[in-house]
Motif scaffolding. Structure first.
Motif, PDB file in Angstrom:
ATOM      1  N   ALA A   1       0.198   7.553  -7.654  1.00  0.00           N
ATOM      2  CA  ALA A   1      -1.128   7.054  -8.106  1.00  0.00           C
ATOM      3  C   ALA A   1      -1.376   5.673  -7.329  1.00  0.00           C
ATOM      4  CB  ALA A   1      -1.276   6.869  -9.696  1.00  0.00           C
ATOM      5  N   LYS A   2      -0.268   4.835  -7.338  1.00  0.00           N
ATOM      6  CA  LYS A   2      -0.332   3.687  -6.920  1.00  0.00           C
ATOM      7  C   LYS A   2      -0.771   3.825  -5.399  1.00  0.00           C
ATOM      8  CE  LYS A   2       2.598   1.192  -9.977  1.00  0.00           C
ATOM      9  NZ  LYS A   2       3.907   0.453 -10.448  1.00  0.00           N
ATOM     10  N   GLN A   3      -0.057   4.529  -4.790  1.00  0.00           N
ATOM     11  CA  GLN A   3      -0.382   4.960  -3.376  1.00  0.00           C
ATOM     12  C   GLN A   3      -1.469   5.293  -2.885  1.00  0.00           C
ATOM     13  OE1 GLN A   3       1.367   4.303  -0.577  1.00  0.00           O
ATOM     14  NE2 GLN A   3       0.188   5.577   0.997  1.00  0.00           N
ATOM     15  N   GLU A   4      -2.226   6.192  -4.037  1.00  0.00           N
ATOM     16  CA  GLU A   4      -3.457   6.689  -3.691  1.00  0.00           C
ATOM     17  C   GLU A   4      -4.725   5.464  -3.972  1.00  0.00           C
ATOM     18  OE1 GLU A   4      -6.327  10.314  -4.907  1.00  0.00           O
ATOM     19  OE2 GLU A   4      -4.208  10.344  -4.677  1.00  0.00           O
ATOM     20  N   VAL A   5      -4.294   4.617  -5.068  1.00  0.00           N
ATOM     21  CA  VAL A   5      -5.231   3.326  -5.244  1.00  0.00           C
ATOM     22  C   VAL A   5      -5.314   2.734  -3.706  1.00  0.00           C
ATOM     23  CG1 VAL A   5      -5.406   1.086  -6.221  1.00  0.00           C
ATOM     24  CG2 VAL A   5      -5.056   3.148  -7.542  1.00  0.00           C
ATOM     25  N   ARG A   6      -3.901   2.347  -3.150  1.00  0.00           N
ATOM     26  CA  ARG A   6      -3.955   1.824  -2.055  1.00  0.00           C
ATOM     27  C   ARG A   6      -4.895   2.472  -0.715  1.00  0.00           C
ATOM     28  NH1 ARG A   6       1.454   0.665  -3.689  1.00  0.00           N
ATOM     29  NH2 ARG A   6       2.151   2.600  -2.685  1.00  0.00           N
ATOM     30  N   GLU A   7      -4.819   3.665  -0.760  1.00  0.00           N
ATOM     31  CA  GLU A   7      -5.297   4.399   0.148  1.00  0.00           C
ATOM     32  C   GLU A   7      -6.921   4.528   0.256  1.00  0.00           C
ATOM     33  OE1 GLU A   7      -3.917   8.352   0.522  1.00  0.00           O
ATOM     34  OE2 GLU A   7      -2.081   7.948   1.132  1.00  0.00           O
ATOM     35  N   ILE A   8      -7.365   4.553  -1.136  1.00  0.00           N
ATOM     36  CA  ILE A   8      -8.948   4.383  -1.611  1.00  0.00           C
ATOM     37  C   ILE A   8      -9.400   3.061  -1.220  1.00  0.00           C
ATOM     38  CG2 ILE A   8     -10.576   4.764  -3.450  1.00  0.00           C
ATOM     39  CD1 ILE A   8      -8.631   6.751  -4.765  1.00  0.00           C
ATOM     40  N   LYS A   9      -8.740   2.210  -1.655  1.00  0.00           N
ATOM     41  CA  LYS A   9      -9.028   0.547  -1.288  1.00  0.00           C
ATOM     42  C   LYS A   9      -9.492   0.654   0.210  1.00  0.00           C
ATOM     43  CE  LYS A   9      -7.230  -1.927  -5.083  1.00  0.00           C
ATOM     44  NZ  LYS A   9      -6.091  -3.105  -5.675  1.00  0.00           N
TER      45      LYS A   9
END
Length: 475
Positions: free
Chosen positions: A232-240
């Motif tokens: 989830a943390k990785q996905e937040v970084r990608e979306i940002k």
């Protein structure tokens, strides 16, 4: 071999129980979509007698809903980008409830038209945002089937509406049908509208929208519940990363890469409609009556059309993440073209027996249900980059509804001027064009993340630019 999902830090086993439940709740908007677009098929004959409608007014009774849909779809992107997907969907459900009751009570044709347009506003929003929401919350490898839930809800709504229409029409004689049955057909729609609105209160806001608004702390718990904490943390970084450019004016859509994505989205959306599906679904009882079936027999046969639509949509949901979007489009639209050409030939030869036409219509509907029906909504929800997805999807949806309006409004006069054979041959030619367009321009999006889709369009455009430069330097 290490999977790409693991390399990106994403869980191989997302919490599909949670994602599926949320996706089903959001996709129930498709049930309202299906109900409201198909309910008129059983009521149109009664409305024609009740209000003494001419050919143009018959088309207007069907297509007035779509005027509202065009406006609702056009506004959905801007509204949802500002207010959030969830709040705008709740507002659309409220409009649908108001319109269902309003369509049931008018004593004038004008009152009916106004209520249908209000309902169209809600359906236009739902048709755009429901699949978009599911695309934004779904893991990439399961996105096709989760977005396709929306199409299954649409065809389920259509099927249930055909059944309810037939049931209500059997309650009384012809006079009762003209005075009362059609009112119940429209009014009963308030029940699923209320249920959908209640379900929306339990779904989370789109995590991608929250991150776009700078509210990553609210999005993270939703993504953790889907993927687990690290992924989830990785996905937040990608979306940002995908939201680096915060301002997204309309001209952004016409920049290299995005403009071709918009072109593909708009054209495939229009082709979904101009290949004739809603002309058949809206006017199915009237078409079947032309082949010699009585009113009740036509309504019962229309239920069979709805059943086939549902059954093959289920097949499409099972196939879409296995064989891909493009393969389904190519096979399905090819079968649609053949079916439409044969329907035209049957009418041309004058041997339009009810069962033969019904059989060909069922083949056509089955082919649509595994291809253009669900696949177009999946493509529209996933081919646009995150920063412009709401607006781009709204433009494509607006084009889809505009095409739907043209088809539904022109179908009755077209039948009279070109005849059934000519009309179905026109639809068949457009289906053949859809095959060619898909083969040449539509990309395969199976398994790609929404962020990877953006990279695909950008690399396509940069590849073209590089080729042009090489050709210029080597005349």
């Amino acid at each position: 071999m290490t999977s790409k999902a693991n390399l990106n830090g994403h869980s191989d086993k997302p919490n599909m129980r949670y994602v599926t439940l949320v996706s089903i709740a959001a996709a129930l908007g498709g049930l309202l979509f299906g109900f409201d677009t198909a309910v008129v098929s059983g009521a149109i004959g009664f409305l024609e007698d009740k209000f003494q409608l001419n050919d143009f007014q018959v088309g207007w009774a069907v297509s007035s809903l779509i005027i509202g849909c065009i406006v609702g779809a056009a506004a959905s992107g801007w509204l949802s980008d500002g207010l959030g997907r969830k709040k705008v969907l709740i507002g659309a459900a409220i409009l649908f409830i108001i319109a269902s009751i309003g369509s049931a009570v008018p004593e004038t044709f004008t009152g009916y038209i106004v209520a249908r347009m209000i309902g169209g506003l809600g359906i236009g929003v739902i048709s755009t945002l429901s699949p978009l929401y599911n695309a934004e919350i779904a893991p990439a490898r399961y996105r096709g089937r989760l977005v396709a839930f929306n199409q299954f809800a649409i065809v389920s709504g259509i099927f249930l509406t055909y059944f309810v229409n037939s049931w209500l029409a059997g309650f009384g004689d012809d006079a009762w049908d003209v005075s009362t049955a059609w009112r119940w057909m429209f009014g009963i729609g308030a029940v699923p509208g209320l249920f959908y609105m209640a379900m929306l209160f339990i779904v989370p806001e789109s995590p991608r929208w929250l991150i776009k608004q700078g509210r990553a702390e609210e999005a993270l718990p939703v993504l953790i519940r889907i993927h687990g904490e690290e992924a989830a943390k990785q996905e937040v970084r990608e979306i940002k990363e995908s939201f680096k450019e915060k301002k997204t004016p309309l001209r952004e859509l016409f920049k290299p890469g995005l403009r071709f994505a918009l072109f593909v989205g708009v054209v495939i959306a229009v082709l979904q409609q101009v290949t004739g599906i809603n002309a058949i679904l809206y006017y199915a009882p009237e078409i079947l009556k032309e082949t010699g079936a009585g009113t009740n027999a036509a309504l019962i046969q229309t239920i069979l059309v709805g059943f086939i639509n549902c059954a093959f949509t289920i097949l499409s949901i099972w196939l879409i993440d296995k064989v891909g979007r493009k393969a389904l489009l190519l096979v399905g639209t090819s079968i649609m073209a053949v079916s439409l050409i044969l329907i035209g030939f049957v009418f041309h030869t004058g041997h339009s027996s009810g069962y033969l036409v019904l059989g060909l219509i069922l083949v056509y509907v089955a082919a649509f249900a595994i291809s253009l029906g669900p696949v177009v909504w999946v493509l529209l929800s996933e081919i646009f980059p995150s920063r412009v997805r709401g607006r781009a999807t709204a433009i494509a949806s607006m084009a889809l509804w505009a095409a739907d309006y043209v088809v539904s409004q022109s179908f009755p006069p077209l039948l009279k001027s070109a005849g059934p054979a000519g009309t179905y041959w026109i639809f068949g030619a457009l289906a053949l064009f859809t095959v060619l367009f898909t083969w040449k321009f539509v990309p395969e999006t199976k398994g790609k993340s929404l962020e990877e889709m953006e990279e695909m369009w950008a690399s396509r455009e940069s590849g073209k630019a590089g080729k042009a430069m090489r050709e210029a330097s080597n005349p």
